[in-house]
Scaffold this motif. Structure first.
Motif, PDB file in Angstrom:
ATOM      1  N   GLU A  68      -5.151   5.431 -13.584  1.00 57.72           N
ATOM      2  CA  GLU A  68      -6.605   5.394 -13.169  1.00 57.72           C
ATOM      3  C   GLU A  68      -6.925   4.484 -12.008  1.00 57.72           C
ATOM      4  O   GLU A  68      -8.234   4.264 -11.853  1.00 57.72           O
ATOM      5  N   TYR A  69      -5.835   4.105 -11.209  1.00 59.37           N
ATOM      6  CA  TYR A  69      -6.089   3.417 -10.094  1.00 59.37           C
ATOM      7  C   TYR A  69      -5.550   3.916  -8.767  1.00 59.37           C
ATOM      8  O   TYR A  69      -4.540   4.349  -8.888  1.00 59.37           O
TER       9      TYR A  69
ATOM     10  N   TRP B  14      -5.994   7.757  -7.186  1.00 60.38           N
ATOM     11  CA  TRP B  14      -5.659   7.373  -8.438  1.00 60.38           C
ATOM     12  C   TRP B  14      -5.310   9.185  -9.021  1.00 60.38           C
ATOM     13  O   TRP B  14      -4.411   9.052  -9.726  1.00 60.38           O
TER      14      TRP B  14
ATOM     15  N   PRO C  62      -9.821   0.060  -8.792  1.00 64.86           N
ATOM     16  CA  PRO C  62      -9.956   0.874 -10.087  1.00 64.86           C
ATOM     17  C   PRO C  62     -10.737   2.162  -9.680  1.00 64.86           C
ATOM     18  O   PRO C  62     -11.281   2.517  -8.813  1.00 64.86           O
TER      19      PRO C  62
END
Length: 124
Positions: free
Chosen positions: A31-32, A53, A100
């Motif tokens: 998710e990054y 991501w 993020p």
């Protein structure tokens, strides 16, 4: 908390290649978006490359286009930067960083977690 540890730096002759690795202790690594930055002595930090991501997009600064490849292995929580045809101007401390999900992955300000860096020295 995000912990990033770079490795793979060292002394390389001009024209050579190397692969930098960045191991991330992130539970949700996928998710990054991940980026590589570098800072040479007396110069500002430079945004070198990034990978989104979802692995669908990459970014390279013009000076490394065609010589660098950023890729990631989400199963290993690791992002890599492979560089070939190294030049003396590639000499710098290289940092990996994480942005993020939901943030603009092309803006340095969104990379909130950073590693300690690994030195790359290219000898001519």
């Amino acid at each position: 908390q995000v912990l990033l540890v770079e490795s793979g730096g060292g002394l390389v002759q001009a024209g050579g290649s190397l692969r930098l690795s960045c191991a991330a202790s992130i539970r949700t690594f996928s998710e990054y978006s991940m980026g590589w930055f570098r800072q040479a002595p007396g110069k500002e930090r430079e945004f070198v490359a990034a990978i989104s991501w979802d692995v669908t997009r990459t970014y390279y600064v013009n000076s490394v286009k065609g010589r660098a490849t950023i890729f990631r292995d989400n199963a290993k929580n690791t992002v890599y930067l492979h560089m070939n045809n190294l030049k003396s101007e590639d000499t710098a401390v290289y940092f990996c960083a994480a942005a993020p999900y939901g943030s603009s992955w092309l803006e340095e300000k969104n990379f909130g977690s950073w590693g300690q860096g690994t030195q790359v020295t290219v000898s001519s």
